[in-house]
Write a protein that holds these residues in place. Structure first.
Motif, PDB file in Angstrom:
ATOM      1  N   SER A 169       0.811  -1.222   0.000  1.00 32.78           N
ATOM      2  CA  SER A 169       0.000   0.000   0.000  1.00 32.78           C
ATOM      3  C   SER A 169       0.843   1.271   0.000  1.00 32.78           C
ATOM      4  N   SER A 277      -9.536   2.273   2.293  1.00 33.10           N
ATOM      5  CA  SER A 277     -10.286   1.583   1.259  1.00 33.10           C
ATOM      6  C   SER A 277      -9.994   2.340  -0.037  1.00 33.10           C
ATOM      7  N   ARG A 278      -9.078   1.807  -0.823  1.00 34.38           N
ATOM      8  CA  ARG A 278      -8.618   2.540  -2.010  1.00 34.38           C
ATOM      9  C   ARG A 278      -8.373   1.584  -3.163  1.00 34.38           C
ATOM     10  N   VAL A 279      -8.527   2.107  -4.368  1.00 34.77           N
ATOM     11  CA  VAL A 279      -8.253   1.273  -5.538  1.00 34.77           C
ATOM     12  C   VAL A 279      -7.571   2.111  -6.617  1.00 34.77           C
ATOM     13  N   ASP A 293      -1.761  -5.196  -2.639  1.00 31.99           N
ATOM     14  CA  ASP A 293      -2.051  -3.931  -1.950  1.00 31.99           C
ATOM     15  C   ASP A 293      -1.564  -2.719  -2.738  1.00 31.99           C
ATOM     16  N   HIS A 296      -4.910  -2.178  -4.570  1.00 27.28           N
ATOM     17  CA  HIS A 296      -6.190  -2.059  -3.856  1.00 27.28           C
ATOM     18  C   HIS A 296      -5.976  -2.395  -2.390  1.00 27.28           C
ATOM     19  N   ASP A 312      -4.944 -11.832  -8.096  1.00 26.12           N
ATOM     20  CA  ASP A 312      -4.223 -10.965  -9.051  1.00 26.12           C
ATOM     21  C   ASP A 312      -3.008 -11.708  -9.592  1.00 26.12           C
ATOM     22  N   HIS A 341      -9.420  -5.325 -12.007  1.00 28.81           N
ATOM     23  CA  HIS A 341      -9.933  -4.042 -11.516  1.00 28.81           C
ATOM     24  C   HIS A 341     -11.405  -4.205 -11.131  1.00 28.81           C
ATOM     25  N   ALA A 344     -11.433  -5.775  -7.837  1.00 31.87           N
ATOM     26  CA  ALA A 344     -11.072  -4.829  -6.771  1.00 31.87           C
ATOM     27  C   ALA A 344     -12.249  -3.912  -6.453  1.00 31.87           C
ATOM     28  N   VAL A 345     -12.943  -3.456  -7.481  1.00 31.18           N
ATOM     29  CA  VAL A 345     -14.085  -2.561  -7.261  1.00 31.18           C
ATOM     30  C   VAL A 345     -15.181  -3.302  -6.481  1.00 31.18           C
ATOM     31  N   ILE A 348     -14.125  -3.517  -2.896  1.00 31.17           N
ATOM     32  CA  ILE A 348     -14.316  -2.226  -2.226  1.00 31.17           C
ATOM     33  C   ILE A 348     -15.801  -2.055  -1.872  1.00 31.17           C
TER      34      ILE A 348
END
Ligand SMILES: Cc1cc2nc3c(=O)[nH]c(=O)nc-3n(C[C@H](O)[C@H](O)[C@H](O)COP(=O)(O)OP(=O)(O)OC[C@H]3O[C@@H](n4cnc5c(N)ncnc54)[C@H](O)[C@@H]3O)c2cc1C
Length: 568
Positions: A169, A277-279, A293, A296, A312, A341, A344-345, A348
């Protein structure tokens, strides 16, 4: 561009955390040489961190030789119990549509997982591990990727065809260089983790989640069993929580005692952390893929962090291998972004809904939570709204460009907690035991992970299918009569397969297509190489390094194999 392997058909993996380790091992399994870089001086394992590994992830790790040992050493659990104060609201179990060889979840510390992955990496002649290599820039052009590192002996430059950035991250500098954003939110509340060694037999094989327990009113506590009679306890604590002050005053001991009573205990590890909480907006930037990380981060309720990072790694590895070995067009790599992606969405969205329930941000959310929890004690409909984390599950590639939609098998949406959707294109094929010719037994996903697998029904002409498949793509393909490998009929039943069908299974064991025509098969296979047409095969030794002597020999003798050359 994709098939000019000017840099030896190699991949650099940046970040020797669990996602980078897994990526490197999976690439090596496909015969791809990897340079694995990390800025740290050496492995410095800290704490349990990502403890909870899901069944399908254990299977990925099984393909690189560590899944079985992780499962054997870890604590197996198949029941997640959720409480409100002292009432048990529900106990969730997990449905397996096939007969998997792994349990739904295994708890084991991330430190031990990394250690076992390191041992496998040390056995691989294709992975060159370099600690003390902090990557400061990642540049690329049509001929490949150039990575600059800071080392004790000065700057080093490493060239490769492709790179996977799995720097965790804190990889904002590299993300910025690549032009990738990392939007999302951070939560104010903190969480206190303590791993305690204690003898508490009743807790040994289940996950327990407590809403508003009397020992943490208004907040929650999560308890996971871990190996060696260790329990991981997570308390939600206020944003101004001070661990050092609690230790000094004895309040930490009192906090633990409220849960475990007079039992002797020892703290093995403790930590306080905040959730984010990020992507990333892009998971592929030309020749560079972002994974884990670095791409995401989610709250750990649901164990979707490392589990999705491993997915992934698998998605990236087979696609890079297919491109590097000349089996697919470079456009296949774009589907790494679109598929992962989207995953990941979804992660989230799922974890954000959980956090809204666990850590309400508005008065409406607070009221909703209070009402649901109060009603859930007696009302089963309210119980369904209690969100203590939807546990990790594979993402379904229903809308992927690699998937051929089958109107006869529509996806009916995300199934209930703990359930798996019916077999259909875009869904992971159920795992079952299969019997090879000559009586040998193995597992469906084991043979699926060695190339593209065609499962052929009894009414289908094998000769027609073989000729069409070999003409359509240049990938490793295995063609197997379903009835021959499925002597007890469990696989046919799990798939709902008909005698006139061919099932096309991807190298990551997802179902790509179900078809009953030769034309349908050809277009499904071409779709799978990313471009709709067969790539030009690469004849150079660098593209196909070791043509799979071990697997090739074993399978040739036992099932119909048309083209080998897949992973070892
Ligand atoms: C306290 C804590 C508790 C957690 N609990 C859970 C949990 O319960 N469940 C869960 O699913 N997850 C949990 N996580 C998250 C989990 O640990 C991560 O999801 C996981 O480590 C991600 O793996 P990764 O390989 O993507 O990244 P990392 O493990 O962060 O590895 C990244 C690697 O890249 C290296 N690196 C970074 N920058 C560079 C650079 N510029 N050059 C070279 N190398 C670089 C780092 O040294 C590191 O080795 C927790 C994390 C923490 C900190």
């Amino acid at each position: 561009m994709g098939r000019r392997h000017t840099r030896g058909g190699t991949v650099t993996v940046v970040g020797n955390g669990p996602v980078g380790q897994t990526t490197a091992l999976l690439l090596a399994r496909w015969g791809i040489p990897v340079t694995l870089l990390d800025g740290r001086a050496e492995r410095d394992p800290i704490g349990s961190k990502a403890i909870c590994q899901q069944r399908d992830v254990l299977e990925v790790w099984d393909a690189i030789g560590v899944g079985r040992q992780l499962a054997d050493e870890g604590v197996t659990w198949g029941c997640a119990r959720t409480f409100h104060r002292d009432h048990e609201l529900f106990a969730q179990t997990f449905v397996d549509r096939g007969i998997s060889s792994f349990p739904p979840f295994v708890n084991i510390s991330q430190a031990r997982t990394e250690e076992l992955l390191d041992e496998q990496i040390a056995r691989s002649s294709l992975i060159d591990v370099r600690w003390g290599h902090e990557v400061t820039s990642v540049d690329q052009d049509e001929s490949g990727v150039t990575i600059t590192c800071r080392t004790d002996s000065g700057a080093r430059v490493i060239a490769s065809d492709y790179a996977v950035v799995a720097v965790g991250s804190r990889g904002s500098a590299l993300r910025q260089q690549l032009g990738v954003t990392f939007d999302g939110r951070s939560f104010d509340d903190k969480f206190l983790i303590c791993d305690i060694a204690a003898d508490i037999p009743g807790w040994a094989d289940e996950r327990r989640f407590y809403f508003d327990p009397e020992w943490n009113p208004g907040r929650q506590v999560l308890i996971h069993p871990c190996p060696d009679s260790t329990f991981r306890i997570d308390w939600q604590v206020p944003g101004d929580y001070d661990l050092a002050a609690e230790e000094r005053s004895g309040a930490l001991d009192a906090r633990i005692r409220k849960i475990i009573g007079d039992t002797d205990y020892r703290i093995v590890w403790k930590s306080v952390y905040r959730f984010h909480s990020r992507v990333a907006d892009r998971m592929r930037v030309d020749r560079v893929l972002l994974a884990g990380d670095a791409a995401h981060i989610v709250s750990p309720f649901g164990a979707r962090g490392l589990n999705s990072g491993v997915a992934d790694a698998e998605n990236a590895a087979w696609k890079l291998a297919f491109v590097l070995r000349g089996w697919a067009d470079e456009s296949l790599l774009e589907t790494y972004h679109t598929e992962r992606h989207a995953a990941a969405v979804e992660n989230i969205a799922v974890t954000t809904a959980t956090m809204d329930f666990l850590v309400p941000q508005s008065e409406d959310q607070h009221r909703h939570r209070r009402e649901v929890l109060t009603a859930a004690v007696t009302d089963s409909q309210a119980r369904a709204q209690v969100d203590s984390g939807r546990l990790a599950e594979p993402f379904w590639y229903i809308e992927s460009s690699l998937t051929t939609y089958d109107p006869g098998r529509p996806f009916s949406g995300r199934p209930d907690r703990g359930c798996t959707p019916a077999a259909a294109p875009g869904i992971l094929v159920p795992d079952t035991p299969v019997t090879l010719r000559g009586g040998g037994g193995t597992r469906l996903r084991e043979i699926a992970r060695r190339g593209i697998l065609l499962l052929v029904g009894d009414d289908v002409s094998v000769d027609d299918i073989r000729a069409a498949a070999l003409d359509a793509v240049h990938t490793p393909i295995r063609l197997v009569r379903l009835s021959e490998i499925d002597s007890i009929g469990v696989l046919t039943a799990a798939l709902g397969a008909k005698p006139g069908e061919v099932w096309v299974i991807r190298p990551d064991a997802y179902i790509a297509a179900v078809t009953d025509t030769v034309d349908g098969l050809v277009s499904a296979l071409r779709r799978l190489n990313g471009s709709g047409s067969p790539a030009t095969p690469v004849s150079s030794a660098s593209a196909v390094r070791d043509p799979d002597p071990v697997f090739g020999a074993a399978v040739r003798a036992e099932v119909s194999v048309d083209r080998v050359g897949g992973p070892r």
